[in-house]
Write a protein that holds these residues in place. Structure first.
Motif, short mmCIF file in Angstrom:
data_model
loop_
_atom_site.label_atom_id
_atom_site.label_comp_id
_atom_site.label_asym_id
_atom_site.label_seq_id
_atom_site.Cartn_x
_atom_site.Cartn_y
_atom_site.Cartn_z
N VAL A 92 47.38 42.74 49.90
CA VAL A 92 47.77 42.18 48.61
C VAL A 92 46.83 42.73 47.54
CG1 VAL A 92 48.13 40.08 47.25
CG2 VAL A 92 48.62 40.08 49.70
N MET A 93 47.42 43.34 46.50
CA MET A 93 46.63 43.82 45.37
C MET A 93 46.22 42.64 44.51
SD MET A 93 45.48 46.60 43.80
CE MET A 93 46.54 47.91 44.41
N VAL A 94 44.90 42.45 44.34
CA VAL A 94 44.38 41.32 43.57
C VAL A 94 43.98 41.75 42.16
CG1 VAL A 94 42.61 39.53 43.50
CG2 VAL A 94 43.59 40.21 45.69
N PHE A 95 43.37 42.93 42.02
CA PHE A 95 42.91 43.41 40.72
C PHE A 95 43.11 44.90 40.64
CE2 PHE A 95 39.50 45.37 38.22
CZ PHE A 95 39.70 44.75 36.98
N VAL A 180 34.87 48.73 39.36
CA VAL A 180 35.93 48.50 40.34
C VAL A 180 37.27 48.95 39.75
CG1 VAL A 180 37.13 46.79 41.73
CG2 VAL A 180 34.66 46.60 41.36
N SER A 181 37.96 49.79 40.50
CA SER A 181 39.30 50.22 40.11
C SER A 181 40.38 49.35 40.74
CB SER A 181 39.53 51.68 40.51
OG SER A 181 40.86 52.08 40.27
N LYS A 182 40.17 48.94 42.00
CA LYS A 182 41.15 48.11 42.70
C LYS A 182 40.43 47.16 43.64
CE LYS A 182 44.82 51.61 42.72
NZ LYS A 182 45.69 52.47 43.56
N LEU A 183 40.98 45.96 43.76
CA LEU A 183 40.56 44.98 44.76
C LEU A 183 41.79 44.61 45.58
CD1 LEU A 183 38.11 42.36 43.20
CD2 LEU A 183 37.66 43.93 45.06
N VAL A 184 41.70 44.80 46.89
CA VAL A 184 42.84 44.55 47.78
C VAL A 184 42.39 43.61 48.88
CG1 VAL A 184 44.56 45.56 49.31
CG2 VAL A 184 43.85 46.81 47.27
N VAL A 192 38.17 42.82 52.59
CA VAL A 192 38.52 43.22 51.23
C VAL A 192 38.24 44.72 51.07
CG1 VAL A 192 38.09 42.88 48.76
CG2 VAL A 192 38.01 40.93 50.33
N ARG A 193 39.22 45.44 50.56
CA ARG A 193 39.03 46.87 50.27
C ARG A 193 38.71 47.03 48.78
NH1 ARG A 193 43.42 48.90 52.21
NH2 ARG A 193 44.61 49.20 50.29
N VAL A 194 37.54 47.59 48.52
CA VAL A 194 37.06 47.79 47.15
C VAL A 194 37.17 49.27 46.81
CG1 VAL A 194 35.14 47.46 45.55
CG2 VAL A 194 35.49 45.85 47.44
N THR A 195 37.86 49.58 45.73
CA THR A 195 38.01 50.96 45.25
C THR A 195 37.27 51.09 43.93
OG1 THR A 195 40.19 51.13 46.29
CG2 THR A 195 39.63 52.77 44.63
N THR A 196 36.34 52.06 43.87
CA THR A 196 35.56 52.30 42.66
C THR A 196 35.82 53.72 42.17
OG1 THR A 196 33.63 53.07 43.88
CG2 THR A 196 33.79 50.70 43.44
N LEU A 239 34.03 44.25 37.07
CA LEU A 239 35.48 44.18 36.87
C LEU A 239 35.73 44.01 35.37
CD1 LEU A 239 35.05 43.20 39.92
CD2 LEU A 239 37.25 42.07 39.66
N ASP A 240 36.49 44.92 34.81
CA ASP A 240 36.79 44.88 33.38
C ASP A 240 37.94 43.91 33.13
OD1 ASP A 240 37.59 45.43 30.70
OD2 ASP A 240 36.60 47.38 30.84
N LYS A 241 37.64 42.79 32.45
CA LYS A 241 38.68 41.79 32.17
C LYS A 241 39.55 42.18 30.98
CE LYS A 241 35.99 38.27 31.57
NZ LYS A 241 35.58 36.87 31.31
#
Length: 263
Positions: A92-95, A180-184, A192-196, A239-241
């Motif tokens: 699930v893509m969270v961010f 962070v580019s993606k949080l899955v 949790v898979r963190v993409t930077t 994480l850029d809001k």
């Protein structure tokens, strides 16, 4: 007298016959009414059974479609608003946050600044002449005083220029790797898979357990960034809001974005 008796018997027979016909008609009407009522009741019961069967088929189809969906998350009934089941059936893509152009320009800026301050260090060390041996008239101007100061402290100035170049290069190299580019949230809800981002707008990812992530502030707090601390990794992940998007805000608030104790 006999005629009177015959006439009375005929009238009595006629009344009896009319009475029997009336009773038989009432019995037949009652039977017909009961039959019609029975048929109507049976029709209504048939319609109810048919509707119930169709409803059951629809419920079975909906459940099968939900089970086959990729991001189906099984939730228990009577669950409170803050109780979220992390046992997701798929990733699930969270961010998500997309800004590769900015980080390409940032990498180029860091390299240019490093070479610029390196050149300044070389010039400060070897490009300034010593004017103290010249005449007093030549050394009395403000330019000669600045030149003499640079010559006396050329080692310090060169080290300061090199240090400034390295600081700018380190910042432009480290900041994308902590953005962070993606949080899955992965299948099962325990990883949790963190993409930077990386150099020149590229990306890289890694996987960490959910219990190794701690969020230091709420998603709804003031500021433009949310900081995450990951166990055994230096610095915070940001994480850029403002330009990022929380695809699943409930999963972030109650699953990933919790303030955990990490030592």
């Amino acid at each position: 007298m006999s005629q009177l008796l015959m006439y009375g018997s005929k009238r009595l027979f006629g009344c009896t016959r009319n009475l029997s016909q009336t009773l038989s008609f009432r019995v037949v009407s009652k039977n017909v009414h009961q039959f019609k009522k029975y048929e109507f009741t049976r029709s209504v019961a048939f319609l109810k059974v048919r509707n119930a069967v169709q409803l059951q088929f629809r419920i079975v189809e909906d459940l099968s479609s939900m089970r086959n969906s990729k991001n189906f998350c099984s939730k228990k009934p009577n669950r409170l608003s803050f109780e979220v089941d992390t046992n997701v059936r798929g990733d699930v893509m969270v961010f998500t946050y997309a800004n590769a152009r900015f980080f390409r320009m940032l990498s180029v800026f860091g390299i240019v600044q490093f070479f610029f301050w390196s050149h300044m260090a070389v010039f400060a060390y070897s490009g300034v002449r010593d004017l103290r041996a010249q005449s007093s008239e030549e050394t009395s101007s403000w330019w000669s005083m600045v030149a003499n100061f640079q010559h006396e402290h050329r080692y310090r100035i060169a080290i300061a220029c090199i240090a400034l170049g390295y600081v700018v290069l380190f910042f432009t190299w480290m900041y994308p790797q902590r953005t962070v580019s993606k949080l899955v949230l992965m299948k099962g809800g325990q990883m949790v898979r963190v993409t930077t981002y990386s150099h020149f707008g590229r990306t890289k990812d890694f996987t960490v357990p959910l219990n190794d992530i701690s969020c230091k502030q709420s998603r709804l707090a003031e500021g433009v960034q949310v900081s995450l601390k990951i166990r055994s990794r230096w610095f915070y992940y940001l994480l850029d809001k403002r330009e990022g998007k929380f695809v699943e805000p409930q999963l972030f608030d109650y699953v990933i974005g919790l303030n955990r104790s990490i030592k």
